[in-house]
Design a protein around this motif. Sequence first.
Motif: not given
Length: 276
Positions: A43-72
């Motif tokens: 992770v790289i943050n510029k001004e605001k720290v929105l995420l930190e290295l090692g952050d671990n969240l339930p997959f179903e609750e993340t924006l990343c899941k939406l990206s995966v579900d969207f396909g290739n």
Amino acid sequence: MIQSIRNFNEAAEIILVFMNSIIPINTLFIAKNDKCYNQIEKVINKEKVLLELGDNLPFEETLCKLSVDFGNQILVIDDLEKSELTRDMVVTQQLGGGSFIGIPINYGTGENYGTICGLDTNQFDFKEEHLNLFTTMASLLSYVLDLDRANQEVENLSAPMVSLTEGVAVVPIIGTITPKRAEIIIQSTLQNSKRLSLKFLIVDLSGLERVDEEAIRHLMNLVSILKIIGVKPILTGIQPRHAKTMVDNRHTLGEILVKNSLQSALSHIGFMLVPN
């Protein structure tokens, strides 16, 4: 200066730094998911720290899941509070709105590794070059993932132990001994030596491509460990150029039994090869 890239981890770090120099979004990150949890790997943050290295969240609750579900393909959400996909998500409420971009990182088999994403609490104007950058970098990381997996498979098969008879086996070492490969060879040899209740292990070096100070050290470690667990090592197939390297580096094999071939090693143990 040209920087060599040895694995996916190093490639991911270099790519994220490169992207950060081009796209002015607040946060760039690479996440890995196991279908249950989504972990921030880079992770790289510029001004605001929105995420930190090692952050671990339930997959179903993340924006990343939406990206995966969207396909290739790339998922772009210009306004998290207005999109039907994200406006009711907890993460949107926590961020207070903003923009998101993400695309899956997949193996060649189609299996998903994770995602490479961008996130900002402000509205971000995604341009065509930004989309192309994410798509290209995701493809590159997917390629490196497959290379990593292929290299791991080769390393795991690069020193197979062959049982010759009860208590006797041979390990042919082929190619070059790298630190990572040396660790794999030692671990595999220890496990199989115990499993086969070995008394003798013939380590054949005839297929070894290169011998340097580090390779010799790893080889001596293997021999020492075998002795400690009660297995007598026998080295065979040492090429003249490798023997010279050992002498030049002031390494002697001491009490280690050395034979010029597999046949002579077996003969020493008490076996004889006869024509059928």
